[in-house]
Design a protein around this motif. Structure first.
Motif, PDB file in Angstrom:
ATOM      1  N   LEU A  80       0.828  -1.203   0.084  1.00 52.31           N
ATOM      2  CA  LEU A  80      -0.169   0.005   0.145  1.00 52.31           C
ATOM      3  C   LEU A  80       0.730   1.167   0.186  1.00 52.31           C
ATOM      4  O   LEU A  80       1.826   1.356   0.904  1.00 52.31           O
ATOM      5  CB  LEU A  80      -0.903  -0.093   1.378  1.00 52.31           C
ATOM      6  CG  LEU A  80      -1.636   1.314   1.520  1.00 52.31           C
ATOM      7  CD1 LEU A  80      -2.844   1.508   0.373  1.00 52.31           C
ATOM      8  CD2 LEU A  80      -2.412   1.263   2.823  1.00 52.31           C
ATOM      9  N   LYS A  81       0.451   2.206  -0.897  1.00 50.29           N
ATOM     10  CA  LYS A  81       1.073   3.379  -0.988  1.00 50.29           C
ATOM     11  C   LYS A  81       0.202   4.557  -0.818  1.00 50.29           C
ATOM     12  O   LYS A  81      -0.969   4.233  -1.563  1.00 50.29           O
ATOM     13  CB  LYS A  81       1.802   3.701  -1.949  1.00 50.29           C
ATOM     14  CG  LYS A  81       3.078   2.783  -2.154  1.00 50.29           C
ATOM     15  CD  LYS A  81       4.318   2.743  -1.296  1.00 50.29           C
ATOM     16  CE  LYS A  81       5.283   1.842  -1.503  1.00 50.29           C
ATOM     17  NZ  LYS A  81       6.129   1.989  -0.309  1.00 50.29           N
ATOM     18  N   LEU A  82       0.294   5.487  -0.147  1.00 53.15           N
ATOM     19  CA  LEU A  82      -1.033   6.691   0.096  1.00 53.15           C
ATOM     20  C   LEU A  82      -0.522   8.049  -0.485  1.00 53.15           C
ATOM     21  O   LEU A  82       0.864   8.329  -0.481  1.00 53.15           O
ATOM     22  CB  LEU A  82      -1.213   6.932   1.462  1.00 53.15           C
ATOM     23  CG  LEU A  82      -1.916   5.864   2.214  1.00 53.15           C
ATOM     24  CD1 LEU A  82      -2.069   6.334   3.775  1.00 53.15           C
ATOM     25  CD2 LEU A  82      -3.037   5.416   1.611  1.00 53.15           C
ATOM     26  N   ALA A  83      -1.226   8.501  -1.497  1.00 55.90           N
ATOM     27  CA  ALA A  83      -0.865   9.891  -1.896  1.00 55.90           C
ATOM     28  C   ALA A  83      -1.208  11.139  -1.069  1.00 55.90           C
ATOM     29  O   ALA A  83      -0.199  11.891  -1.391  1.00 55.90           O
ATOM     30  CB  ALA A  83      -1.847   9.962  -3.470  1.00 55.90           C
ATOM     31  N   THR A  84      -1.958  10.864  -0.162  1.00 52.56           N
ATOM     32  CA  THR A  84      -2.357  12.005   1.027  1.00 52.56           C
ATOM     33  C   THR A  84      -2.334  11.214   2.059  1.00 52.56           C
ATOM     34  O   THR A  84      -2.867   9.984   2.332  1.00 52.56           O
ATOM     35  CB  THR A  84      -3.280  12.803   0.487  1.00 52.56           C
ATOM     36  OG1 THR A  84      -4.550  11.901   0.656  1.00 52.56           O
ATOM     37  CG2 THR A  84      -3.322  13.491  -0.927  1.00 52.56           C
ATOM     38  N   ARG A  85      -1.829  11.858   3.200  1.00 53.50           N
ATOM     39  CA  ARG A  85      -2.086  11.327   4.565  1.00 53.50           C
ATOM     40  C   ARG A  85      -3.453  11.237   4.846  1.00 53.50           C
ATOM     41  O   ARG A  85      -4.194  12.126   4.929  1.00 53.50           O
ATOM     42  CB  ARG A  85      -1.201  12.220   5.575  1.00 53.50           C
ATOM     43  CG  ARG A  85       0.483  11.965   5.167  1.00 53.50           C
ATOM     44  CD  ARG A  85       1.027  12.673   6.458  1.00 53.50           C
ATOM     45  NE  ARG A  85       2.565  12.834   6.507  1.00 53.50           N
ATOM     46  CZ  ARG A  85       3.364  13.561   5.471  1.00 53.50           C
ATOM     47  NH1 ARG A  85       2.712  14.498   5.009  1.00 53.50           N
ATOM     48  NH2 ARG A  85       4.601  13.224   5.738  1.00 53.50           N
ATOM     49  N   LEU A  86      -3.737  10.159   5.723  1.00 50.55           N
ATOM     50  CA  LEU A  86      -5.267   9.684   6.167  1.00 50.55           C
ATOM     51  C   LEU A  86      -5.337  10.579   7.338  1.00 50.55           C
ATOM     52  O   LEU A  86      -4.493  10.757   8.063  1.00 50.55           O
ATOM     53  CB  LEU A  86      -5.430   8.424   6.367  1.00 50.55           C
ATOM     54  CG  LEU A  86      -5.494   7.531   5.109  1.00 50.55           C
ATOM     55  CD1 LEU A  86      -5.725   6.053   5.521  1.00 50.55           C
ATOM     56  CD2 LEU A  86      -6.611   7.844   4.198  1.00 50.55           C
ATOM     57  N   ARG A  87      -6.596  11.344   7.471  1.00 47.70           N
ATOM     58  CA  ARG A  87      -6.981  11.865   8.486  1.00 47.70           C
ATOM     59  C   ARG A  87      -8.334  11.279   8.969  1.00 47.70           C
ATOM     60  O   ARG A  87      -9.030  10.415   8.207  1.00 47.70           O
ATOM     61  CB  ARG A  87      -7.414  13.491   8.276  1.00 47.70           C
ATOM     62  CG  ARG A  87      -6.368  14.461   7.865  1.00 47.70           C
ATOM     63  CD  ARG A  87      -6.768  15.393   7.119  1.00 47.70           C
ATOM     64  NE  ARG A  87      -7.499  15.190   6.017  1.00 47.70           N
ATOM     65  CZ  ARG A  87      -7.892  16.043   5.122  1.00 47.70           C
ATOM     66  NH1 ARG A  87      -7.957  17.310   5.421  1.00 47.70           N
ATOM     67  NH2 ARG A  87      -8.668  15.594   4.072  1.00 47.70           N
ATOM     68  N   HIS A  88      -8.850  11.294  10.420  1.00 45.46           N
ATOM     69  CA  HIS A  88     -10.047  10.900  10.814  1.00 45.46           C
ATOM     70  C   HIS A  88     -11.208  11.038   9.927  1.00 45.46           C
ATOM     71  O   HIS A  88     -12.111  10.280   9.533  1.00 45.46           O
ATOM     72  CB  HIS A  88     -10.216  11.072  12.330  1.00 45.46           C
ATOM     73  CG  HIS A  88      -9.381  10.477  13.188  1.00 45.46           C
ATOM     74  ND1 HIS A  88      -9.630   9.093  13.638  1.00 45.46           N
ATOM     75  CD2 HIS A  88      -8.322  10.885  13.971  1.00 45.46           C
ATOM     76  CE1 HIS A  88      -8.599   8.606  14.344  1.00 45.46           C
ATOM     77  NE2 HIS A  88      -7.856   9.865  14.643  1.00 45.46           N
ATOM     78  N   GLY A  89     -11.134  12.484   9.613  1.00 47.89           N
ATOM     79  CA  GLY A  89     -12.437  12.721   8.612  1.00 47.89           C
ATOM     80  C   GLY A  89     -12.228  12.067   7.277  1.00 47.89           C
ATOM     81  O   GLY A  89     -13.527  12.243   6.582  1.00 47.89           O
ATOM     82  N   ASP A  90     -11.258  11.258   6.785  1.00 46.71           N
ATOM     83  CA  ASP A  90     -11.565  10.842   5.453  1.00 46.71           C
ATOM     84  C   ASP A  90     -12.333   9.492   5.769  1.00 46.71           C
ATOM     85  O   ASP A  90     -12.439   8.843   4.645  1.00 46.71           O
ATOM     86  CB  ASP A  90      -9.993  10.614   4.879  1.00 46.71           C
ATOM     87  CG  ASP A  90      -9.239  11.743   4.703  1.00 46.71           C
ATOM     88  OD1 ASP A  90     -10.180  12.804   4.275  1.00 46.71           O
ATOM     89  OD2 ASP A  90      -8.020  11.853   4.959  1.00 46.71           O
ATOM     90  N   ILE A  91     -12.406   8.992   6.948  1.00 54.92           N
ATOM     91  CA  ILE A  91     -13.085   7.704   7.175  1.00 54.92           C
ATOM     92  C   ILE A  91     -14.654   8.063   7.684  1.00 54.92           C
ATOM     93  O   ILE A  91     -14.630   8.668   8.792  1.00 54.92           O
ATOM     94  CB  ILE A  91     -12.372   7.027   8.235  1.00 54.92           C
ATOM     95  CG1 ILE A  91     -10.848   6.691   7.739  1.00 54.92           C
ATOM     96  CG2 ILE A  91     -12.851   5.543   8.327  1.00 54.92           C
ATOM     97  CD1 ILE A  91      -9.982   6.244   8.849  1.00 54.92           C
ATOM     98  N   LYS A  92     -15.362   7.659   6.748  1.00 55.42           N
ATOM     99  CA  LYS A  92     -16.851   7.895   7.105  1.00 55.42           C
ATOM    100  C   LYS A  92     -17.464   6.553   6.985  1.00 55.42           C
ATOM    101  O   LYS A  92     -17.594   5.599   6.212  1.00 55.42           O
ATOM    102  CB  LYS A  92     -17.422   8.674   5.682  1.00 55.42           C
ATOM    103  CG  LYS A  92     -16.749  10.151   5.793  1.00 55.42           C
ATOM    104  CD  LYS A  92     -17.374  10.786   4.477  1.00 55.42           C
ATOM    105  CE  LYS A  92     -16.796  12.363   4.647  1.00 55.42           C
ATOM    106  NZ  LYS A  92     -15.427  12.370   4.199  1.00 55.42           N
ATOM    107  N   VAL A  93     -18.083   6.379   8.071  1.00 56.55           N
ATOM    108  CA  VAL A  93     -19.150   5.332   8.397  1.00 56.55           C
ATOM    109  C   VAL A  93     -20.440   5.745   8.699  1.00 56.55           C
ATOM    110  O   VAL A  93     -20.682   6.608   9.683  1.00 56.55           O
ATOM    111  CB  VAL A  93     -18.752   4.393   9.350  1.00 56.55           C
ATOM    112  CG1 VAL A  93     -19.456   3.254   9.705  1.00 56.55           C
ATOM    113  CG2 VAL A  93     -17.310   3.805   9.235  1.00 56.55           C
TER     114      VAL A  93
END
Length: 516
Positions: free
Chosen positions: A425-438
């Motif tokens: 896995l490689k990420l183009a942008t750092r993940l934030r809590h707001g990027d994870i939606k449930v």
């Protein structure tokens, strides 16, 4: 096809489908074997069955039809009080009823009447009102109008934590007065059907247990800062050459993905070759897993869009490689960039996809699959980039994910869970809590999934019911010499169900007394 003997949920679901008429919802995290289960029952379960899915590509992959095709449902919005769903026309809308709006041939009516098992794959993408339309049609044309889905057994397969059904604002405005959410589990038919909820737990796709645990927490929106820190270690700078490294780019918009694929193909200085797919019968472009005009160049990054059916199993749906040779009747693909593979290049020939419709065979008294169309093309498509939405259900060994602007519930989870291992896995942008939606509605629904103890009890009960039915069949034939030992074997094997065998015991004793 072998069953994992340690997969209790798989076995419990299989017992429910084979030995009972209970409705079943089979769910599970990405890579837990939902598609494997569908293939298994399609091959081995003897019930009169039809398989449907919400989209053309999903239906082709499942080996069935689209929901709209099987049930002749015109695209529309169907609120619960829609006059088109009424059993008879009312004075306010004369001439409008379910029979006038949904025209069914005698052949289709017979098929619905004889149908025993309806399988709905990728049910997470089925909107609530569409499920209610299926229910109304099966009640009207298929059997008992007082029972959910006309009394047919329904197997729902899907993961509600993945991408939700598409519901534009104007359509939801018409539905919101009747439904709590747009999800399938808010349908009135779902609540009436009361399906047994089973969750497959064992993950087969990912090999890294620590990655699996992180994905599980992201799936339910319970990720920690430590989880994000672990994933963000895989962030790479903007100049990361993912195409050179053999990664597939997952983006959130069609525009981004199309631009990247066109740019990369144009940058290759090798000649372009166009391969024209062969269509026979009914096979629409929207149903095609790969373009009807497939333009490739040597050096192009491609993705297989079908599993190899040969004994060697050289490729699978989602496998990435690079084109190294283009010929008129075959294409050679090198997949050695993935995961350090050193396998020989794969020589690919055209494959054939089929579309089917279901018809009732009166002579054989069974449901026939009638081929209505086919599509022949190389099982490849450009794959420098694809959307997260199109990636659902696929497996990749190396993923470069750009989740900046992730807007839909489950989008981040779907993207990350496509990858077999964290190292890929490689990420183009750092993940934030707001990027994870449930969606909280999904989370509340998921609390009802069966735990291990419930699955064990369910497995015991379904096994008991199957054996009890065998004893009853022997008894109905009047064969007491076989019924008596079978009954006592049942009692010894399942002492916890003694009360449920008392009536059967009384019947056997009465038969013995009469014989004496």
């Amino acid at each position: 096809m072998l069953i994992d003997p340690k997969n209790k949920a798989f076995k419990a679901a299989l017992f429910l489908i084979e030995a009972t008429n209970f409705n079943v919802f089979l769910t599970g995290k990405a890579g837990t074997g939902k598609t494997t289960f569908l293939r298994y029952i399609r091959k081995y379960v003897k019930k009169k069955m039809a398989i449907v899915a919400p989209t053309g590509v999903a239906a082709v992959n499942a080996g069935g039809m689209t929901i709209h095709s099987l049930f002749h449902i015109p695209p529309s919005v169907y609120p619960a009080n829609d006059p088109r769903l009424r059993s008879r026309a009312e004075p306010d809308r004369p001439g409008v009823s379910i029979r006038s709006h949904f025209k069914m041939s005698q052949q289709k009516r017979k098929l619905f009447k004889e149908l025993e098992l309806l399988v709905i794959d990728e049910v997470s993408m089925v909107r609530c009102d569409l499920l209610d339309v299926i229910d109304r049609l099966l009640r009207t044309y298929g059997g008992d109008r007082y029972l959910p889905f006309g009394g047919k057994q329904v197997l729902f397969i899907g993961d509600p934590f993945q991408l939700p059904p598409v519901t534009p604002d104007d359509q939801w405005e018409l539905l919101r007065h009747h439904y709590e959410s747009s999800y399938f589990f808010s349908a009135l038919a779902w609540k009436a059907a009361q399906p047994k909820l089973l969750e497959l737990q064992k993950v087969y796709r990912q090999r890294d247990l620590s990655f699996v645990r992180v994905l599980n927490r992201i799936r339910s929106g319970e990720q920690s800062s430590a989880d994000l820190a672990l994933l963000n270690k895989h962030w790479v700078p903007a100049d990361f050459n993912y195409t050179q490294a053999g990664y597939i780019y997952l983006g959130v918009t069609n525009r981004d993905v199309d631009r990247r694929n066109k740019r990369e193909l144009k940058a290759l200085d090798t000649p372009a070759h166009t391969y024209i797919g062969l269509v026979t019968g009914d096979f629409k472009p929207s149903d095609m897993p790969t373009p009807p005009e497939l333009v490739l160049k040597v050096g192009a990054q491609v993705m297989f869009v079908k599993n190899d059916i040969g004994e060697a199993r050289r490729f699978f749906n989602g496998k990435i490689g690079k084109v190294i040779k283009l010929e008129e009747d075959r294409i050679t693909v090198d997949c050695s960039l993935q995961g350090g593979e050193t396998n020989d290049p794969i020589v690919v020939e055209t494959v054939r996809w089929t579309k089917v419709r279901y018809e009732w065979n009166a002579e054989e008294r069974e449901i026939d699959e009638i081929e209505t169309g086919s599509y022949e093309q190389f099982p490849l498509k450009l794959a420098w980039a694809i959307t997260v939405h199109k990636s659902q259900g696929l497996t990749f060994e190396q993923v470069f994910a750009n989740l900046n602007g992730a807007f839909a519930a489950g989008q981040t989870y779907v993207a990350l869970s496509r990858c077999t291992q964290l190292e890929g896995l490689k990420l183009a942008t750092r993940l934030r809590h707001g990027d994870i939606k449930v969606d909280p509605v999904v989370k509340a629904f998921a609390d009802d999934f069966a735990d291990d103890a419930e699955i064990e009890a369910l497995l015991d009960r379904t096994t008991f019911l199957a054996h009890k039915e065998e004893v009853e069949e022997i008894l109905q034939k009047g064969d007491l010499t076989a019924a008596v030992p079978a009954f006592y074997a049942l009692q010894q094997a399942f002492p916890e169900f003694k009360e449920e065998t008392e009536a059967l015991e009384f019947t056997i004793l009465a038969a013995i007394k009469k014989l004496q």
